[in-house]
Design a protein around this motif. Structure first.
Motif, PDB file in Angstrom:
ATOM      1  N   PHE A 393      -1.881   3.759  -6.508  1.00  0.00           N
ATOM      2  CA  PHE A 393      -0.741   4.559  -6.083  1.00  0.00           C
ATOM      3  C   PHE A 393      -0.750   4.745  -4.570  1.00  0.00           C
ATOM      4  O   PHE A 393       0.284   4.642  -3.901  1.00  0.00           O
ATOM      5  N   LEU A 395      -2.030   2.834  -2.283  1.00  0.00           N
ATOM      6  CA  LEU A 395      -1.657   1.613  -1.580  1.00  0.00           C
ATOM      7  C   LEU A 395      -0.171   1.353  -1.721  1.00  0.00           C
ATOM      8  O   LEU A 395       0.550   1.133  -0.751  1.00  0.00           O
ATOM      9  N   GLY A 396       0.314   1.402  -2.978  1.00  0.00           N
ATOM     10  CA  GLY A 396       1.705   1.032  -3.207  1.00  0.00           C
ATOM     11  C   GLY A 396       2.688   2.023  -2.621  1.00  0.00           C
ATOM     12  O   GLY A 396       3.699   1.635  -2.028  1.00  0.00           O
ATOM     13  N   PHE A 397       2.398   3.315  -2.782  1.00  0.00           N
ATOM     14  CA  PHE A 397       3.376   4.292  -2.339  1.00  0.00           C
ATOM     15  C   PHE A 397       3.136   4.715  -0.896  1.00  0.00           C
ATOM     16  O   PHE A 397       3.992   4.552  -0.032  1.00  0.00           O
ATOM     17  N   TYR A 400       2.569   1.174   1.544  1.00  0.00           N
ATOM     18  CA  TYR A 400       3.645   0.200   1.629  1.00  0.00           C
ATOM     19  C   TYR A 400       5.034   0.817   1.689  1.00  0.00           C
ATOM     20  O   TYR A 400       5.973   0.174   2.123  1.00  0.00           O
ATOM     21  N   ILE A 401       5.210   2.031   1.213  1.00  0.00           N
ATOM     22  CA  ILE A 401       6.568   2.596   1.234  1.00  0.00           C
ATOM     23  C   ILE A 401       6.679   3.667   2.324  1.00  0.00           C
ATOM     24  O   ILE A 401       7.452   3.518   3.271  1.00  0.00           O
TER      25      ILE A 401
END
Lengths: 589, 865
Positions: A393, A395-397, A400-401
């Motif tokens: 979570f 890393l992705g949120f 990256y976001i």
């Protein structure tokens, strides 16, 4: 005279089931001794395992830095080795192992092995000298050994690059002049001049990192300002052209400064290069070691016990305060300690207020019912979700976001290099805060519910508002639990590595995330930088080292450090809990 | 001011303003903070779902309409080859009449038209080579290598006023036989078709070439051609550039293939070359195909014969997928199928390979006319005789798109654009185009969770192999090996950890002196907070090599230590009653503690002995298989089973008899008899196990190859042991809490009724605390499922599905930790890893919820007591 044995009076029939009145004996089976022993055995095994593990780590960790003697081993086939014994083990050599030896030596060696029932002991000698021999360690079996000795003048040298060197000092040169021709004299001369060389080297490092670093920073800032202008006004605008010209002018100045500093560095390096310690390896090859490259050197077989202790403590000091060298297998772990501490601090600053707030809301303010119970169950479960999911979570949120959006808004001129769009200290702290949040919420809730409602009701009866009650009555009494929860969360966060692998811990961080400089503001904080972490350091050292045998002792020491840190945290938690509990013990109705 | 107060002092009866404000503010802040925190925590699930959802969405196809292709002076002709540029502005086609035409894709305007081959007619064309060239066979028996290339230039409208005028407000315009686009970055990009026609190569054929194909290998192009006179030839064309003079020389080596034509004299319709030129397929219209081994061009041998249409219909179209390993065929029945070579164990062909049909991709009504494959992935597109086009992904058998082009005279050519971002179909003088986003065709639920037949494998399998070095790699995203690994890790860690923790908790709560309980709890708490990275490191660097060196001893420990404990218990019962009672505390625990090293010492002695007797002197070699009898393995596995069987048998048959006998014994006699009974029971259990093992061995069953197999240093046993150690503190703490919260009066009542502490524990405490124990085990299970660092370091991280306890594996969590940092954001691999994280999240969530619910109910029940 015959001795007749009187037959004892026959006992009432023993085979028929007897009815005994009164006394009933519990049968042995009822005591359940075997099962009892099994359960006790389980506990004993668990204790043995814990104690054994800790003892192993403590033993290996504390003995890493102790300077042992240096042995010289001559083998039957004419090779000579000089080094420290790093490990020994017993094994059964295959018949083909003897083929390495010259033909005339084989029968004697075979006899030797046969004497000890086919077993042979072998030692792993840390022979170093990677630049000369190509290996760091050598295994020597007992049947290969011709003779062993401890030469007086074997010196252990720790270097900035190429690892360790084991040899005898031959001569010491300054420039072209040889001023020490015997081992003793060479060593003495080396000792005289070593300090100065190290100082010069430190000066060079300072110039490289700070001065040249400052110049590079200015050039980079100018470039970024130019790019920012380009993005805002466009390439064709007059402001851009003016700025471009100014930048070019500035660049010329910078290059001059750069050249000045470079010449200073060159001078220092040239001076340092004059001081050379020439050493000979066990098999007669010579190597020239510039004195500035030598971090530490000592004649291993001449040290008194107190001198060994001094080397031991100096190595510990280096371990705790220095940066790593040699792909993390030598030097210190200070950046990792620093990274772990800073990240844990940041994480606790984030987690404690929000955790307490959430627990207060759940327990005091929200209407108790199905939804709140559901939320409570959900929060409890999140404490059990694997840490890697939080890392995913994060890393992705976060990276990256959220990070990419921050980059687009504030750091557009640095793109395509991500600033916040990749793992770093800030995102790692956020991720770990999220990870430990459920723990804090649960602990705080338990603590809040342990405060007897009689106290709350008494407070309301005296006319206090809800907030006053919470602030003055409930929270102080819940403090032990809250603190315990907080410290346990910190301990857990300090030890988690899996999410950090994804969001920001790196093998080698070039700079610390907090920098102390000479200009105002004296402390600069860079939360977007990657950082080093003790737990990740252990993983990296153990599994991604080029020289894993040399790294193994370091891993134990780092493990010891990490365990010590966590034990200290736990003990503090227990102590604080005890103190606060006693303080409020009397306060129950 | 109250006039009635005693002292005359007044008192405010209103709450201070500040307090009221503080109250309001606190309420708002706490509510926001609390709700926000809870929402943040639920954000995780929402985010995971959001990232995973696009995996299962179909591909996006946006219709771009169709246009008439400008008629040319030379009249119509069906295309035999066609292509589109990467920016989707120009489409070209090579007609059967030898004319190359290029059109502007969005308007159909004719840009170029020429006869690059003069008057010679092309009779056949190959499939596209790796570098984009085609080999064209002509009626005069010669071959030309043609490159339909695109020249991209960036123009400056400032210098070309006319161009600027043309492009004034348009996005693109025709210019100089090409198309100029005004890109979003503000550049003027011109694309034009450039034909590079190679020299006509004489391959020794005198009649027209009916079928041709070619492959690129190094600097050599290998051309395989069939001429109508009946000869099959291989020509190796090598182009060398002289470094000094820049001169290009072409050398041709011609080899004739010895082959026998069919008995009915029908000429083959196609020649297809697979792999890097090592497989030659000669295919007839009725589907019969011969495969030749062409590794040695001088000696091409026929290997097998396959029917590509299975006797029904005719073979209409065939194309290779990227990498030329898989052949996709389309026939007149509308079936599109995929074939590739596998190496099964019982292959009867000369080279050990069989060409098998592996995927049935589509079955539509109308005959397939044209098949073309993507240059980037494993997608194929087909055009049928009724104007339908279909796009499908071969590995997952998923049809991505299907549509019908008007003008139902059938599709002449259909293809995917080079970047897989567009689809173009030519039919009856019209061209239709679509904008395409294939999204994630490789990941369907079936491809993720069911066996898939990957290229080169002998049968459908579960494989996880997400990336490799080459471009034509087929991503194998089977999640089962990872799930299996997770289950394996969990199983072995629960096997080691749960009995240990539960038994230890029982002892602590029932038999341990209360004074010892607190230091013990602290010790276990410390154990609980040990970072798992430390445990994993010790497992991999210290334990694994150590265990490998003393494997027989370690296996013996599993038998010897419990045996020693049981034996010690019997010995302890021999104590006179007074001492027995006196020593039932610390001294007994010390005795237990001493027994364990004794048990280990026994194991250390027995281990090598057992190895010599049962495992032919080397356990590791024995495990690897091939020699030695299977007796040892069965014996080891059957000991626990025999013990259980015997325990069951004894509790049914022997115990009642024994109990009736016991009434007549004194304590000493009973103790001695129990000891004797234990020794005999042990002997009996071993004998039973040995007998069963012998029987199985003689019957030919071997435990090796199943649960016992080749020994890998970092294996499931080590992981189970260390992960068991990691979950012991969690299960222990919760179980102990559950046991101690059983109300004291129950215990006291039981003891008062004359039960021994053990009987109390077994029959009163444990049943009452059962749900608490259950929930403790569930929480431990949850932790074991999600453990990452230990598994990452102490297994081999190999995603294999094997039951072997001595083998490595890879779990979902370790897989994520290893692969996510390298995954490209938002591509299939990335999203699949998020799916793995979602699986983990779901598993632990369910387990923990069950545990929590059970625990709440247990609490309620316990309080009722």
């Amino acid at each position: 005279m015959t001795l007749t044995l009187e037959k004892p009076a026959p006992k009432p029939a023993a085979s028929a089931p007897r009815r005994r009145e009164g006394r009933r004996i519990t049968s042995i089976g009822a005591f359940g001794e075997p099962m009892l022993w099994l359960t006790g055995g389980a506990l004993a095994i668990a204790l043995f395992m814990i104690v054994g593990l800790l003892a192993l780590v403590v033993h290996q960790g504390t003995s890493t830095f102790w300077p042992p003697e240096v042995w010289r081993v001559d083998t039957v086939d004419g090779r000579k080795f000089l080094g420290e014994v790093a490990a020994t083990d017993t094994y059964r050599p295959e018949p083909s192992a003897l083929d390495k030896l010259p033909v005339e030596q084989r029968p004697r060696a075979a006899e030797f092995v046969a004497l000890s029932e086919g077993n042979s002991t072998r030692e792993m000698l840390r022979t170093g000298n990677f630049d000369v021999s190509g290996t760091h360690f050598t295994w020597i079996s007992d049947f290969e050994v011709l003779q062993r000795s401890m030469p007086e003048w074997s010196v252990v040298v720790e270097r900035l690059s190429w690892g360790r060197f084991y040899g005898e000092p031959r001569e010491f040169r300054i420039g072209d002049e040889v001023i020490g021709r015997t081992p003793g004299a060479a060593w003495a001369r080396f000792q005289e001049h070593h300090e100065a060389c190290l100082e010069r080297h430190a000066e060079v490092e300072h110039l490289e990192t700070h001065e040249i670093g400052a110049v590079n920073d200015e050039i980079e800032e100018a470039r970024l300002a130019l790019r920012r202008l380009e993005l805002e006004k466009g390439r064709a605008s007059p402001e851009y052209a003016a700025a471009e010209a100014a930048t070019e002018q500035q660049e010329v100045e910078m290059r001059e400064r750069f050249a000045e500093i470079e010449s200073e560095i060159r001078a220092l390096n040239e001076e340092n290069a004059r001081y050379v310690l020439v050493m000979a390896t066990a098999d007669g090859q010579t190597a020239e070691l510039p004195a500035a490259e030598i971090v530490r050197a000592y004649p291993a077989n001449q040290l008194a016990w107190s001198e060994r202790l001094a080397v031991y403590f100096s190595r510990w000091g280096e371990f705790l305060t220095d940066a790593p060298r040699e792909a993390n297998s030598e030097g210190g772990v200070f950046p990792a300690i620093f990274g772990t501490v800073v990240m844990t601090l940041l994480m606790s600053v984030l987690v404690v207020p929000f955790g307490v707030l959430a627990a207060l809301y759940l327990r005091e303010y929200a209407k108790q019912g199905l939804i709140v119970s559901g939320v409570r169950i959900a929060v409890n479960n999140l404490a059990g979700v694997p840490s890697i999911v939080f890392g995913v979570f994060g890393l992705g949120f976060f990276c990256y976001i959220v990070g990419a959006s921050i980059d687009d808004l504030l750091y557009a001129e640095k793109l395509p290099n991500p600033t916040f769009g990749r793992g770093g200290l800030m995102w790692a702290s956020f991720t770990l805060a999220l990870l430990t949040l459920p723990v804090v919420i649960v602990a705080t809730e338990e603590a809040l519910s342990a405060v007897p409602s009689s106290m709350r009701e008494g407070s309301y009866a005296c006319g206090a508002t809800k907030w006053q009650t919470i602030w003055r009555i409930v929270l102080p009494r819940a403090m032990p639990g809250v603190m315990t929860g907080m410290i346990l969360a910190i301990a857990r966060g300090a030890g988690e590595v899996a999410p950090l692998m994804l969001v920001g811990a790196v093998k080698l961080a070039p700079e610390l995330p907090v920098e102390i400089g000479s200009a105002f503001p004296f402390v600069s904080f860079h939360p977007e930088r990657s950082f080093m972490h003790l737990g990740f350091h252990i993983y990296d050292l153990g599994f991604q080292s080029q020289n894993s045998e040399a790294a193994k002792p370091m891993v134990f020491t780092t493990t010891l450090l990490l365990i010590a840190l966590i034990i200290v945290l736990n003990v503090t938690a227990i102590w604080v809990r005890g103190r606060l509990r006693r303080k409020f013990q009397a306060g129950h109705f | 001011m109250s006039p009635q107060s005693f002292t005359g002092r007044g008192r405010r009866r209103q709450t201070r303003r500040g307090v009221l404000i503080a109250e309001r503010v606190a309420r708002i802040l706490i509510s926001i903070g609390g709700l926000g925190t809870i929402l943040a925590v639920s954000l995780i699930l929402a985010f995971l779902l959001w990232v995973v959802a696009p995996l299962f969405r179909g591909a996006d196809f946006e219709d771009g309409g169709s246009r008439v292709l400008a008629a040319s002076s030379a009249g119509e002709s069906t295309p035999i080859a066609a292509g589109v540029d990467e920016y989707q502005v120009i489409a070209w086609a090579l007609g059967a009449d030898g004319v190359v035409r290029a059109w502007r894709l969005d308007t159909g305007e004719l840009l170029r038209e020429e006869r690059p081959f003069g008057d010679v007619r092309p009779t056949s064309v190959s499939l596209p080579l790796d570098d984009g060239r085609y080999a064209v066979g002509f009626e005069d028996g010669r071959v030309r290598l043609v490159h339909f290339a695109f020249l991209t230039e960036f123009l400056d409208p400032a210098r070309d006023v006319e161009l600027a005028k043309k492009l004034e407000n348009l996005e693109r315009a025709t210019w100089n036989g090409g198309v100029v686009q005004h890109t979003p970055e503000g550049q003027y990009r011109s694309q034009s078709l450039v034909l590079e026609v190679g020299e006509a190569v004489d391959i020794g054929a005198r009649s027209s070439l009916l079928a041709v194909d070619a492959v690129l290998g190094g600097g050599t192009t290998r051309v395989f051609a069939y001429e109508s006179a009946g000869a099959l030839r291989i020509a190796e064309v090598e182009r060398k550039e002289n470094v000094f003079t820049g001169e290009l020389t072409e050398s041709v080596a011609i080899h004739e293939v010895r082959w026998s034509p069919r008995s009915d004299g029908v000429a083959p319709a196609r020649v297809l070359v697979g792999g890097a030129g090592d497989r030659l397929f000669v295919s007839w219209r009725d589907g019969v195909t011969r495969r030749y081994d062409a590794r040695d061009v001088e000696n091409v041998v026929p290997v097998e014969e396959v029917d590509l249409v299975d006797g029904e219909g005719t073979l209409e179209a065939a194309a290779f997928l990227i990498g030329r390993g898989t052949l996709v065929t389309g026939d007149s029945r509308g079936r599109m199928r995929a074939w590739f070579g596998t190496k099964p164990e019982n292959a009867r062909t000369a080279d050990g390979e069989t060409f098998v049909r592996t995927h049935d991709i589509l079955e539509k009504g109308a005959a397939i006319r044209w098949i073309s494959s993507s240059a980037r992935g494993r997608s194929v597109v087909s055009g049928a005789a009724d104007g339908t086009i279909s796009v499908a992904y071969v590995t997952s058998d998923k049809e991505l798109f299907s549509s019908r082009v008007e003008g139902a005279s059938g599709i002449d050519a259909v293809l995917l654009t080079p970047k897989d971002d567009g689809l173009v179909a030519i039919s009856a003088g019209r061209i239709a185009s679509w904008k395409v986003d294939l999204l994630h065709p490789e990941a369907t639920l079936a491809a993720l969770f069911r066996p898939v037949w990957y290229e080169g494998y002998p049968e459908p399998e579960h494989v996880w192999q997400s990336s490799s070095g080459t471009d034509d790699f087929e991503a194998k995203l089977g999640l089962w090996p990872l799930v299996f690994g997770t289950i394996k890790a969990t199983f072995y860690s629960m096997l080691f950890g749960v009995p240990l923790a539960l038994l230890a908790a029982i002892y602590t709560s029932e038999f341990l002196h209360p004074r010892l309980r607190t230091p013990l709890k602290s010790t276990v708490e410390i154990m609980a907070s040990l970072p798992s990275v430390v445990l994993g490191f010790l497992a991999a660097i210290v334990f694994a090599p150590f265990v490998q060196g003393v494997l027989p001893q370690v296996l013996a420990t599993f038998v010897c230590v419990p045996l020693a404990l049981l034996f010690g218990a019997r010995l302890w019962s021999l104590l006179p009653s007074k001492k027995y009672v006196q020593w039932s505390g610390t001294q007994r625990f010390a005795a237990i503690g001493l027994t364990i090293p004794l048990g280990v010492a026994l194991a250390w002695w027995i281990g090598p002995l057992a190895e010599r007797v049962m495992f032919a002197g080397n356990l590791e070699k024995w495990l690897h298989g091939g020699f030695g009898s299977a007796f040892g393995g069965w014996f080891l596995l059957l000991i626990p089973a025999a013990a259980l069987v015997f325990a069951f048998f004894s509790s049914r048959v022997i115990d009642p008899w024994w109990r009736s006998k016991q009434r007549g014994w004194t304590r000493d006699t009973a103790g001695r008899n129990e000891l004797l009974r234990f020794v005999m029971a042990t002997g009996f259990v071993f004998a039973l196990a040995a007998f069963a093992a012998f029987g199985l061995d003689t019957a030919g069953f071997d435990a090796r190859g199943g649960v016992l197999d080749t020994y890998v240093q970092r294996n499931a046993m080590i992981v189970g042991f260390v992960m068991g150690f990691a979950i012991v503190p969690i299960v222990y703490t919760l179980a102990e809490d559950a046991l101690t919260s059983v109300p004291g009066h129950l215990r006291l009542a039981s003891l008062g009724a004359g039960a021994t502490p053990w009987q109390t524990a077994m029959r009163v405490v444990i049943p009452t605390a059962m749900s608490g124990l259950f929930s403790a085990v569930m929480v431990g299970l949850g932790r074991a499922v999600g453990e990452t660092m230990i598994v990452l370091m102490a297994t081999g991280n190999t995603p294999v599905m094997s039951w072997n306890v001595f083998d490595g594996f890879r779990t979902l969590s370790a897989n994520i930790a290893v692969e996510l940092p390298e995954a490209v954001k938002n591509d299939t691999h990335y999203r699949t890893l998020f799916l793995a994280a979602l699986c983990l999240f779901a598993m632990t969530f369910v387990l923990n919820t069950v545990a929590e619910v059970v625990r709440q109910r247990f609490r309620k029940r316990a309080y009722q007591l």
